[in-house]
Design a protein around this motif. Structure first.
Motif, PDB file in Angstrom:
ATOM      1  N   HIS A   1      16.018  35.526 -53.512  1.00 46.66           N
ATOM      2  CA  HIS A   1      17.196  36.734 -53.488  1.00 46.66           C
ATOM      3  C   HIS A   1      17.365  37.230 -52.110  1.00 46.66           C
ATOM      4  N   THR A   2      18.571  37.526 -51.847  1.00 43.73           N
ATOM      5  CA  THR A   2      19.048  37.690 -50.497  1.00 43.73           C
ATOM      6  C   THR A   2      18.244  39.219 -50.408  1.00 43.73           C
ATOM      7  N   GLN A   3      17.921  39.384 -49.070  1.00 41.84           N
ATOM      8  CA  GLN A   3      16.901  40.490 -48.974  1.00 41.84           C
ATOM      9  C   GLN A   3      17.977  41.834 -48.816  1.00 41.84           C
ATOM     10  N   GLY A   4      17.446  42.987 -49.539  1.00 48.47           N
ATOM     11  CA  GLY A   4      18.081  44.033 -49.654  1.00 48.47           C
ATOM     12  C   GLY A   4      18.987  44.140 -51.065  1.00 48.47           C
ATOM     13  N   ILE A   5      18.902  43.118 -51.838  1.00 53.14           N
ATOM     14  CA  ILE A   5      19.592  43.159 -53.235  1.00 53.14           C
ATOM     15  C   ILE A   5      18.498  43.064 -54.334  1.00 53.14           C
ATOM     16  N   ARG A   6      18.543  44.209 -55.146  1.00 49.92           N
ATOM     17  CA  ARG A   6      17.670  44.288 -56.207  1.00 49.92           C
ATOM     18  C   ARG A   6      18.251  43.538 -57.320  1.00 49.92           C
ATOM     19  N   ALA A   7      17.705  42.774 -57.988  1.00 49.22           N
ATOM     20  CA  ALA A   7      18.238  41.985 -59.330  1.00 49.22           C
ATOM     21  C   ALA A   7      17.546  42.825 -60.511  1.00 49.22           C
ATOM     22  N   GLY A   8      18.536  43.480 -61.195  1.00 49.20           N
ATOM     23  CA  GLY A   8      18.022  44.126 -62.348  1.00 49.20           C
ATOM     24  C   GLY A   8      18.418  43.510 -63.777  1.00 49.20           C
ATOM     25  N   LEU A   9      17.500  43.506 -64.689  1.00 54.90           N
ATOM     26  CA  LEU A   9      17.734  42.923 -65.968  1.00 54.90           C
ATOM     27  C   LEU A   9      18.016  43.717 -67.055  1.00 54.90           C
ATOM     28  N   VAL A  10      19.154  43.758 -67.554  1.00 54.44           N
ATOM     29  CA  VAL A  10      19.609  44.575 -68.577  1.00 54.44           C
ATOM     30  C   VAL A  10      19.751  44.050 -70.048  1.00 54.44           C
ATOM     31  N   ALA A  11      18.674  44.750 -70.815  1.00 55.27           N
ATOM     32  CA  ALA A  11      18.439  44.135 -72.306  1.00 55.27           C
ATOM     33  C   ALA A  11      19.702  44.438 -72.763  1.00 55.27           C
ATOM     34  N   THR A  12      20.401  43.740 -73.803  1.00 55.66           N
ATOM     35  CA  THR A  12      21.401  44.066 -74.631  1.00 55.66           C
ATOM     36  C   THR A  12      20.712  44.408 -75.954  1.00 55.66           C
ATOM     37  N   GLU A  13      21.838  45.056 -77.060  1.00 52.66           N
ATOM     38  CA  GLU A  13      21.286  45.503 -78.313  1.00 52.66           C
ATOM     39  C   GLU A  13      20.744  44.120 -79.027  1.00 52.66           C
ATOM     40  N   THR A  14      21.341  42.848 -78.940  1.00 47.58           N
ATOM     41  CA  THR A  14      20.741  41.894 -79.593  1.00 47.58           C
ATOM     42  C   THR A  14      19.696  41.186 -78.908  1.00 47.58           C
ATOM     43  N   GLY A  15      19.110  41.811 -78.018  1.00 51.02           N
ATOM     44  CA  GLY A  15      18.121  41.154 -77.194  1.00 51.02           C
ATOM     45  C   GLY A  15      18.314  40.158 -76.205  1.00 51.02           C
ATOM     46  N   GLY A  16      19.783  39.878 -75.915  1.00 50.86           N
ATOM     47  CA  GLY A  16      20.020  38.992 -75.030  1.00 50.86           C
ATOM     48  C   GLY A  16      19.871  40.048 -73.503  1.00 50.86           C
TER      49      GLY A  16
ATOM     50  N   LYS B   1       4.675  34.025 -75.889  1.00 48.07           N
ATOM     51  CA  LYS B   1       5.457  32.760 -75.628  1.00 48.07           C
ATOM     52  C   LYS B   1       6.241  33.299 -74.182  1.00 48.07           C
ATOM     53  N   LEU B   2       6.625  34.706 -74.114  1.00 46.72           N
ATOM     54  CA  LEU B   2       7.232  34.997 -72.861  1.00 46.72           C
ATOM     55  C   LEU B   2       6.415  34.759 -71.608  1.00 46.72           C
ATOM     56  N   PHE B   3       5.020  35.125 -71.811  1.00 42.90           N
ATOM     57  CA  PHE B   3       4.046  35.166 -70.628  1.00 42.90           C
ATOM     58  C   PHE B   3       3.816  33.772 -70.350  1.00 42.90           C
ATOM     59  N   GLN B   4       3.760  32.751 -71.490  1.00 47.72           N
ATOM     60  CA  GLN B   4       3.521  31.424 -71.182  1.00 47.72           C
ATOM     61  C   GLN B   4       4.696  30.765 -70.515  1.00 47.72           C
TER      62      GLN B   4
ATOM     63  N   ALA C   1      11.416  35.170 -74.978  1.00 48.20           N
ATOM     64  CA  ALA C   1      11.351  33.928 -74.101  1.00 48.20           C
ATOM     65  C   ALA C   1      12.867  33.521 -73.838  1.00 48.20           C
ATOM     66  N   GLU C   2      13.516  33.376 -75.037  1.00 53.11           N
ATOM     67  CA  GLU C   2      14.886  32.741 -74.846  1.00 53.11           C
ATOM     68  C   GLU C   2      15.824  33.914 -74.063  1.00 53.11           C
ATOM     69  N   ALA C   3      15.697  35.026 -73.944  1.00 51.36           N
ATOM     70  CA  ALA C   3      16.567  35.913 -73.447  1.00 51.36           C
ATOM     71  C   ALA C   3      16.266  35.818 -71.944  1.00 51.36           C
ATOM     72  N   ALA C   4      14.776  35.588 -71.664  1.00 46.63           N
ATOM     73  CA  ALA C   4      14.553  35.329 -70.226  1.00 46.63           C
ATOM     74  C   ALA C   4      14.863  34.020 -69.526  1.00 46.63           C
TER      75      ALA C   4
END
Length: 304
Positions: free
Chosen positions: A239-254, A189-192, A217-220
């Motif tokens: 994204h502004t050049q030079g800024i790396r957007a990181g994704l942090v997974a929470t304990e609840t999957g959010g 579902k996420l890939f889709q 997919a909901e969290a994404a």
């Protein structure tokens, strides 16, 4: 169904009067005066959505009437039968009111709400028909965001995915197998979802796919929606050049957006070199200050 022949003449007459007058029957109890209308009427194409919405609407009433769709009537000899019959007429009328008139005209023969409900199940629900499942998967794969808003696109995708899950549920029995199957389905579902997004989200999609474990997919969607809001505020689509957007997974999957900090380079600032403070350094070899053993010229050699 037993008792059906005895019920039919009386119910058919009351139903005919109800349809003629275009209103609900009004028994003495004032709690039944309310109509029930949902945002769509049943036709040959929307049974899955309609049946869900009508169940929610009936179940949301402050009276326990949902059983009229699933339970047989009590015996006519019981004192409660008359009250049950009044309630059943109300539920029956609610169903009829939310069916297209071209279809409803042929459904007045059913004596109880349950018999009408069961007939609709047989007529419009294909159960776990594999052709329908195949068509839903094709439809889901064909969905693209294109000109739709992120919210509109997500709702459309969720509707198709929910219908796939309804007609083709998790078949596993063992708890470990159930968990594994659910994880695989979640990844698909996420890939889709990511594949159907517009090109402007490419950078954040790559960040999501680097996560381990992968989010739902909901969290994404929640993360991308937040990023889209940031882009709208900043008036940019990348994204502004030079800024790396990181994704942090929470304990609840959010998930939430995190900005990885810059690592300052040792270079020029305001036209001058940035120098490190070496006053606290001391060499363990020669005993002199402002350098360490690793930097001691007596060990590493003097510069030419």
């Amino acid at each position: 169904m037993s008792g059906g022949d005895n019920l039919e003449p009386n119910l058919s007459l009351q139903l005919a009067n109800m349809l003629k007058n275009g209103i609900n029957p009004q028994p003495q109890n004032p709690k039944f005066y309310d109509n029930l209308q949902i945002n769509l009427k049943l036709n040959s194409q929307n049974y899955a959505l309609w049946t869900r919405m009508i169940r929610v609407a009936i179940g949301g009433k402050p009276w326990a009437l949902l059983s009229h769709l699933t339970s047989d009537p009590p015996s006519q000899e019981k004192e409660s039968y008359e009250q049950w019959e009044q309630e059943d007429l109300i539920v029956f009328s609610w169903l009829i009111q939310n069916i297209e008139s071209t279809i409803a005209g042929s459904l007045t023969e059913y004596p109880t709400a349950k018999m009408l409900w069961d007939a609709l199940v047989v007529t419009y629900s294909s159960g776990r028909d594999k052709l329908q499942t195949f068509n839903l998967h094709v439809k889901a794969n064909d969905i693209k965001q294109n000109d739709s808003t992120l919210e509109e696109f997500w709702i459309t995708l969720q509707g198709v995915s929910g219908e796939i899950e309804r007609i083709d549920p998790n078949p596993m029995k063992c708890p470990d197998d159930i968990k594994t199957y659910a994880r695989i389905s979640s990844e698909q579902k996420l890939f889709q979802f990511l594949n159907a997004l517009n090109q402007k989200y490419e950078s954040i999609k790559r960040e999501i796919l680097r996560l381990e474990p992968l989010p739902s997919a909901e969290a994404a969607y929640a993360t991308i929606r937040k990023e889209a809001a940031h882009q709208n505020i900043l008036g940019t689509t990348n994204h502004t050049q030079g800024i790396r957007a990181g994704l942090v997974a929470t304990e609840t999957g959010g998930m939430g957006l995190a900005t990885k900090g810059y690592r300052r380079s040792e270079g020029k600032k305001n036209g001058s070199m940035i120098k490190k403070d070496k006053t606290n350094l001391k060499c363990d070899h020669c005993g002199m200050s402002k350098h360490t053993k690793e930097q001691c010229f007596r060990l590493v050699g003097y510069p030419e």
